[in-house]
Motif scaffolding. Structure first.
Motif, PDB file in Angstrom:
ATOM      1  N   UNK A   1       0.811  -1.222   0.000  1.00  0.00           N
ATOM      2  CA  UNK A   1       0.000   0.000   0.000  1.00  0.00           C
ATOM      3  C   UNK A   1       0.843   1.270   0.000  1.00  0.00           C
ATOM      4  N   UNK A   2       1.807   1.457   0.915  1.00  0.00           N
ATOM      5  CA  UNK A   2       2.588   2.697   0.890  1.00  0.00           C
ATOM      6  C   UNK A   2       3.528   2.795  -0.305  1.00  0.00           C
ATOM      7  N   UNK A   3       4.030   1.657  -0.790  1.00  0.00           N
ATOM      8  CA  UNK A   3       4.877   1.707  -1.988  1.00  0.00           C
ATOM      9  C   UNK A   3       4.045   2.154  -3.187  1.00  0.00           C
ATOM     10  N   UNK A   4       2.829   1.639  -3.296  1.00  0.00           N
ATOM     11  CA  UNK A   4       1.948   2.068  -4.384  1.00  0.00           C
ATOM     12  C   UNK A   4       1.640   3.554  -4.277  1.00  0.00           C
ATOM     13  N   UNK A   5       1.445   4.036  -3.059  1.00  0.00           N
ATOM     14  CA  UNK A   5       1.184   5.469  -2.860  1.00  0.00           C
ATOM     15  C   UNK A   5       2.364   6.302  -3.346  1.00  0.00           C
TER      16      UNK A   5
ATOM     17  N   UNK B   1       2.996  -2.330  -9.946  1.00  0.00           N
ATOM     18  CA  UNK B   1       4.451  -2.193  -9.790  1.00  0.00           C
ATOM     19  C   UNK B   1       4.879  -2.333  -8.330  1.00  0.00           C
ATOM     20  N   UNK B   2       4.058  -1.844  -7.425  1.00  0.00           N
ATOM     21  CA  UNK B   2       4.374  -2.013  -6.004  1.00  0.00           C
ATOM     22  C   UNK B   2       4.386  -3.493  -5.645  1.00  0.00           C
ATOM     23  N   UNK B   3       3.423  -4.237  -6.168  1.00  0.00           N
ATOM     24  CA  UNK B   3       3.382  -5.675  -5.924  1.00  0.00           C
ATOM     25  C   UNK B   3       4.624  -6.353  -6.495  1.00  0.00           C
TER      26      UNK B   3
ATOM     27  N   UNK C   1       7.074  -8.075  -3.770  1.00  0.00           N
ATOM     28  CA  UNK C   1       7.169  -9.528  -3.888  1.00  0.00           C
ATOM     29  C   UNK C   1       8.481  -9.943  -4.539  1.00  0.00           C
ATOM     30  N   UNK C   2       8.928  -9.150  -5.503  1.00  0.00           N
ATOM     31  CA  UNK C   2      10.180  -9.469  -6.187  1.00  0.00           C
ATOM     32  C   UNK C   2      11.378  -9.408  -5.254  1.00  0.00           C
ATOM     33  N   UNK C   3      11.517  -8.319  -4.507  1.00  0.00           N
ATOM     34  CA  UNK C   3      12.646  -8.189  -3.591  1.00  0.00           C
ATOM     35  C   UNK C   3      12.583  -9.233  -2.475  1.00  0.00           C
ATOM     36  N   UNK C   4      11.375  -9.514  -1.994  1.00  0.00           N
ATOM     37  CA  UNK C   4      11.239 -10.523  -0.938  1.00  0.00           C
ATOM     38  C   UNK C   4      11.647 -11.904  -1.463  1.00  0.00           C
ATOM     39  N   UNK C   5      11.237 -12.230  -2.683  1.00  0.00           N
ATOM     40  CA  UNK C   5      11.604 -13.514  -3.266  1.00  0.00           C
ATOM     41  C   UNK C   5      13.100 -13.625  -3.517  1.00  0.00           C
ATOM     42  N   UNK C   6      13.699 -12.546  -3.993  1.00  0.00           N
ATOM     43  CA  UNK C   6      15.144 -12.560  -4.227  1.00  0.00           C
ATOM     44  C   UNK C   6      15.897 -12.659  -2.902  1.00  0.00           C
TER      45      UNK C   6
ATOM     46  N   UNK D   1      22.299  -8.340  -8.445  1.00  0.00           N
ATOM     47  CA  UNK D   1      21.995  -7.997  -9.838  1.00  0.00           C
ATOM     48  C   UNK D   1      20.504  -8.165 -10.125  1.00  0.00           C
ATOM     49  N   UNK D   2      19.901  -9.220  -9.576  1.00  0.00           N
ATOM     50  CA  UNK D   2      18.468  -9.442  -9.785  1.00  0.00           C
ATOM     51  C   UNK D   2      17.640  -8.355  -9.114  1.00  0.00           C
ATOM     52  N   UNK D   3      18.032  -7.960  -7.910  1.00  0.00           N
ATOM     53  CA  UNK D   3      17.315  -6.892  -7.209  1.00  0.00           C
ATOM     54  C   UNK D   3      17.406  -5.587  -7.984  1.00  0.00           C
ATOM     55  N   UNK D   4      18.579  -5.300  -8.515  1.00  0.00           N
ATOM     56  CA  UNK D   4      18.759  -4.075  -9.297  1.00  0.00           C
ATOM     57  C   UNK D   4      17.864  -4.102 -10.537  1.00  0.00           C
ATOM     58  N   UNK D   5      17.726  -5.290 -11.144  1.00  0.00           N
ATOM     59  CA  UNK D   5      16.880  -5.406 -12.332  1.00  0.00           C
ATOM     60  C   UNK D   5      15.416  -5.153 -11.988  1.00  0.00           C
ATOM     61  N   UNK D   6      14.945  -5.700 -10.870  1.00  0.00           N
ATOM     62  CA  UNK D   6      13.563  -5.474 -10.435  1.00  0.00           C
ATOM     63  C   UNK D   6      13.319  -3.989 -10.189  1.00  0.00           C
ATOM     64  N   UNK D   7      14.237  -3.342  -9.500  1.00  0.00           N
ATOM     65  CA  UNK D   7      14.084  -1.916  -9.193  1.00  0.00           C
ATOM     66  C   UNK D   7      14.033  -1.100 -10.478  1.00  0.00           C
TER      67      UNK D   7
END
Length: 209
Positions: free
Chosen positions: A131-135, A150-152, A156-161, A176-182
């Motif tokens: 919710x706050x990331x989406x805001x 995109x917030x999801x 979820x992406x960073x948590x999974x990585x 590298x994967x986290x940087x790609x998600x961001x």
């Protein structure tokens, strides 16, 4: 009439419970050994918090960072959001957030097989981040639907990585994967719904509009 719970004692018990959960996990949690480790009784834990599940819920909530304040501190620009996302990622891997994320991952795993006990707790923890990331992404110029998606993806992406990182210890690959998600999630510029720039978009011969 039961005496009112002492706020300071209650807060201390929640902090100690969180530390206990980080060390021992949730799967075999029982009030009696938990109470013994905390120097109290299971009867007192029930007095303060009710059920075991309510205690776990309140312990996790007590140590949850003020995510809305964190997002508000990002400012309006994409650069600020990118820097904040990178800071959060680093904090998830070796920083203050790592034990919380590890515990949340366990809660989510238990929620799959014990939804009555942990389903609501897992869902609440997810929404508390999304919710706050989406805001913040809406403030950067995205529509509500784009911001939520995109917030999801980011949360979820960073948590999974991070889960991958905890299990494998592979720092370079997960960074590298986290940087790609961001890069994929955060808008390139305020008001842009596009993802990261491509070679064509960076060409000086193209009209930037």
């Amino acid at each position: 009439m039961a005496r009112p719970a002492d706020a300071a004692k209650r807060a201390e018990l929640l902090r100690q419970t969180f530390d206990y959960l980080v060390e021992h996990g949730l799967a075999d949690l029982s009030l009696r050994p938990l109470a013994a480790a905390l120097g109290t009784s299971s009867r007192m834990l029930v007095h303060y918090f009710g059920t075991k599940e309510q205690l776990v819920t309140q312990a996790l909530a007590a140590v949850r960072p003020d995510i809305e304040a964190l997002m508000d501190s990002a400012g309006e620009g994409a650069e600020s959001l990118t820097a904040l996302a990178r800071m959060v990622w680093q904090d998830m891997c070796g920083g203050e957030q790592e034990p919380r994320v590890r515990l949340l991952l366990e809660v989510m795993g238990l929620a799959m097989t014990q939804p009555d006990q942990y389903g609501a707790l897992a869902a609440d923890a997810i929404h508390a981040w999304v919710k706050p990331v989406a805001h913040a992404l809406r403030r950067a110029g995205l529509s509500t639907a784009q911001a939520q998606a995109r917030a999801t993806a980011l949360v979820s992406g960073l948590r999974g990585i991070a889960h991958d990182r905890y299990l494998t210890g592979d720092r370079a690959r997960t960074d590298a994967a986290a940087e790609q998600i961001i890069a994929l999630v955060v808008p390139r510029r305020p008001g842009s719904s596009a993802g990261p720039a491509t070679g064509h978009e960076d060409s000086p011969h193209r009209d930037p509009t």
